[in-house]
Scaffold this active site. Structure first.
Site, PDB file in Angstrom:
ATOM      1  N   LYS A  13     147.902   0.618  -7.742  1.00 29.58           N
ATOM      2  CA  LYS A  13     148.359  -0.775  -7.849  1.00 29.58           C
ATOM      3  C   LYS A  13     147.238  -1.774  -7.524  1.00 29.58           C
ATOM      4  O   LYS A  13     147.197  -2.854  -8.103  1.00 29.58           O
ATOM      5  CB  LYS A  13     149.619  -1.037  -7.018  1.00 29.58           C
ATOM      6  CG  LYS A  13     149.494  -0.762  -5.548  1.00 29.58           C
ATOM      7  CD  LYS A  13     150.857  -0.909  -4.885  1.00 29.58           C
ATOM      8  CE  LYS A  13     150.793  -0.756  -3.380  1.00 29.58           C
ATOM      9  NZ  LYS A  13     150.050   0.416  -2.879  1.00 29.58           N
ATOM     10  N   ARG A  88     156.716  -4.225   1.735  1.00 28.79           N
ATOM     11  CA  ARG A  88     156.910  -2.778   1.814  1.00 28.79           C
ATOM     12  C   ARG A  88     158.190  -2.423   2.560  1.00 28.79           C
ATOM     13  O   ARG A  88     158.514  -1.238   2.685  1.00 28.79           O
ATOM     14  CB  ARG A  88     155.735  -2.140   2.553  1.00 28.79           C
ATOM     15  CG  ARG A  88     154.629  -1.635   1.636  1.00 28.79           C
ATOM     16  CD  ARG A  88     153.494  -1.234   2.553  1.00 28.79           C
ATOM     17  NE  ARG A  88     152.663  -0.195   2.069  1.00 28.79           N
ATOM     18  CZ  ARG A  88     151.384  -0.378   1.711  1.00 28.79           C
ATOM     19  NH1 ARG A  88     150.845  -1.561   1.721  1.00 28.79           N
ATOM     20  NH2 ARG A  88     150.652   0.649   1.367  1.00 28.79           N
ATOM     21  N   ARG A 123     139.868   9.651  -3.185  1.00 25.31           N
ATOM     22  CA  ARG A 123     139.527   8.254  -2.856  1.00 25.31           C
ATOM     23  C   ARG A 123     138.411   8.176  -1.812  1.00 25.31           C
ATOM     24  O   ARG A 123     138.365   8.954  -0.874  1.00 25.31           O
ATOM     25  CB  ARG A 123     140.763   7.529  -2.310  1.00 25.31           C
ATOM     26  CG  ARG A 123     141.872   7.459  -3.313  1.00 25.31           C
ATOM     27  CD  ARG A 123     142.616   6.160  -3.309  1.00 25.31           C
ATOM     28  NE  ARG A 123     143.259   5.805  -2.071  1.00 25.31           N
ATOM     29  CZ  ARG A 123     144.223   4.886  -2.003  1.00 25.31           C
ATOM     30  NH1 ARG A 123     144.628   4.263  -3.084  1.00 25.31           N
ATOM     31  NH2 ARG A 123     144.761   4.597  -0.848  1.00 25.31           N
ATOM     32  N   ARG A 156     139.147   7.284   4.010  1.00 22.28           N
ATOM     33  CA  ARG A 156     139.954   6.530   4.972  1.00 22.28           C
ATOM     34  C   ARG A 156     140.817   7.495   5.770  1.00 22.28           C
ATOM     35  O   ARG A 156     141.332   8.451   5.200  1.00 22.28           O
ATOM     36  CB  ARG A 156     140.874   5.566   4.214  1.00 22.28           C
ATOM     37  CG  ARG A 156     140.349   4.169   4.121  1.00 22.28           C
ATOM     38  CD  ARG A 156     141.070   3.373   3.063  1.00 22.28           C
ATOM     39  NE  ARG A 156     142.528   3.383   3.207  1.00 22.28           N
ATOM     40  CZ  ARG A 156     143.342   2.754   2.373  1.00 22.28           C
ATOM     41  NH1 ARG A 156     142.855   2.075   1.353  1.00 22.28           N
ATOM     42  NH2 ARG A 156     144.639   2.793   2.543  1.00 22.28           N
ATOM     43  N   ARG A 167     152.833   9.167   4.612  1.00 26.06           N
ATOM     44  CA  ARG A 167     152.909   7.850   3.958  1.00 26.06           C
ATOM     45  C   ARG A 167     153.897   7.893   2.799  1.00 26.06           C
ATOM     46  O   ARG A 167     154.630   6.931   2.554  1.00 26.06           O
ATOM     47  CB  ARG A 167     151.530   7.421   3.447  1.00 26.06           C
ATOM     48  CG  ARG A 167     150.557   7.117   4.559  1.00 26.06           C
ATOM     49  CD  ARG A 167     149.203   6.760   4.020  1.00 26.06           C
ATOM     50  NE  ARG A 167     149.172   5.421   3.449  1.00 26.06           N
ATOM     51  CZ  ARG A 167     148.193   4.961   2.685  1.00 26.06           C
ATOM     52  NH1 ARG A 167     147.183   5.738   2.362  1.00 26.06           N
ATOM     53  NH2 ARG A 167     148.218   3.732   2.222  1.00 26.06           N
TER      54      ARG A 167
HETATM   55  P1  AMP Z   1     147.087  -0.088   1.545  1.00 25.08           P
HETATM   56  O1  AMP Z   1     145.642  -0.457   1.513  1.00 25.08           O
HETATM   57  O2  AMP Z   1     147.959  -1.059   0.791  1.00 25.08           O
HETATM   58  O3  AMP Z   1     147.339   1.336   1.162  1.00 25.08           O
HETATM   59  O4  AMP Z   1     147.558  -0.232   3.088  1.00 25.08           O
HETATM   60  C1  AMP Z   1     146.966   0.553   4.107  1.00 25.08           C
HETATM   61  C2  AMP Z   1     147.830   0.546   5.345  1.00 25.08           C
HETATM   62  O5  AMP Z   1     147.993  -0.797   5.831  1.00 25.08           O
HETATM   63  C3  AMP Z   1     149.239   1.050   5.160  1.00 25.08           C
HETATM   64  O6  AMP Z   1     149.345   2.469   5.230  1.00 25.08           O
HETATM   65  C4  AMP Z   1     149.951   0.378   6.335  1.00 25.08           C
HETATM   66  O7  AMP Z   1     149.665   1.036   7.553  1.00 25.08           O
HETATM   67  C5  AMP Z   1     149.265  -0.981   6.379  1.00 25.08           C
HETATM   68  N1  AMP Z   1     149.983  -1.968   5.537  1.00 25.08           N
HETATM   69  C6  AMP Z   1     149.535  -2.601   4.418  1.00 25.08           C
HETATM   70  N2  AMP Z   1     150.459  -3.421   3.906  1.00 25.08           N
HETATM   71  C7  AMP Z   1     151.541  -3.308   4.731  1.00 25.08           C
HETATM   72  C8  AMP Z   1     152.846  -3.884   4.731  1.00 25.08           C
HETATM   73  N3  AMP Z   1     153.233  -4.745   3.777  1.00 25.08           N
HETATM   74  N4  AMP Z   1     153.704  -3.525   5.734  1.00 25.08           N
HETATM   75  C9  AMP Z   1     153.330  -2.667   6.702  1.00 25.08           C
HETATM   76  N5  AMP Z   1     152.143  -2.076   6.748  1.00 25.08           N
HETATM   77  C10 AMP Z   1     151.237  -2.392   5.783  1.00 25.08           C
END
Ligand code: AMP
Length: 217
Positions: A13, A88, A123, A156, A167
């Site tokens: 995304k 989320r 990744r 990461r 996740r």
């Molecule tokens: P992403 O880069 O979008 O995969 O986000 C990495 C991590 O950031 C996620 O696994 C969550 O721990 C945290 N995170 C990002 N966006 C949110 C959200 N909207 N609500 C809660 N945690 C978030």
């Protein structure tokens, strides 16, 4: 135009959000990127968020909502924005709704869990400038070195296989209701994520163009 990109972690995304940004010239707001930046800067909320992120858990709603509230109030969001990774949880979706923010289009990139786990192993991220790569889909032209700032790329913590499974579980329990919420509002469009990135991009942009054409009518 305010757009949300939904999809499991690793569905691509973020990449599609960038494609839409190029087409519409509105900013991409990635809560994950903002939280990682805050963690690197060692701010209080950044360090708290990092504990959850490293475990592959969602950061508490009040922190993430605070981040979004501040970001969408900035002048560059006046003509619209693309949310990547937010909302989320239902509490986050309800916040957006109650704040009176109109959501025009929600694009959900659907990829099966099996494909997600396979992909996330590839990744890589630059710990210095935050650039993201994928061994197969978006390799750095310098191998395991960042093409932008020359730091060594890392995996990461939350992309490690055991964390990915957690996740995905969280995604199914917390984020799927968000999908239903937007489906009921009639703004949800699903794009099937393909093996070839260019094909997912084509389908996403087709969905976007159809929406733009229908909005003009
Ligand atoms: P992403 O880069 O979008 O995969 O986000 C990495 C991590 O950031 C996620 O696994 C969550 O721990 C945290 N995170 C990002 N966006 C949110 C959200 N909207 N609500 C809660 N945690 C978030």
């Amino acid at each position: 135009m305010n757009i949300i990109l939904l999809g499991a972690p690793g569905s691509g995304k973020g990449t599609q959000a960038e494609n839409i940004r190029e087409r519409l010239n509105i900013p991409v707001i990635s809560t994950g990127a903002i939280l990682r930046e805050a963690a690197a800067e060692r701010t209080e909320s950044g360090l708290k968020a990092k504990e959850y992120m490293d475990r592959g858990e969602l950061v508490p709603d009040e922190i993430v909502i605070g981040v979004i509230k501040e970001r969408i109030a900035k002048p560059d969001c006046e003509a619209g924005f693309i949310l990547d990774g937010f909302p989320r949880t239902m509490a986050q979706a309800e916040y957006i709704d109650e704040a009176g923010v109109r959501i025009d289009l929600v694009i959900d990139i659907y990829v099966s869990d099996g494909k997600i786990t396979e992909r996330m192993g590839g990744r890589r991220m630059c710990p210095s400038c935050g650039a993201t790569y994928h061994l197969r889909h978006r390799p750095s032209h310098r191998g395991d070195i960042c093409g932008r700032c020359e730091s060594r790329l890392i995996i990461r913590n939350d992309d490690k296989p055991e964390v990915v499974l957690d996740r995905l579980k969280i995604y199914h329990s917390q984020t799927m209701p968000v999908k239903d919420f937007y489906s009921k509002k009639g703004v949800l469009k699903t794009v099937e994520g393909q093996d070839e990135l260019s094909e997912t991009t084509r389908l996403t942009m087709e969905t976007l163009e159809e929406f733009i054409a229908s909005a003009k009518k």
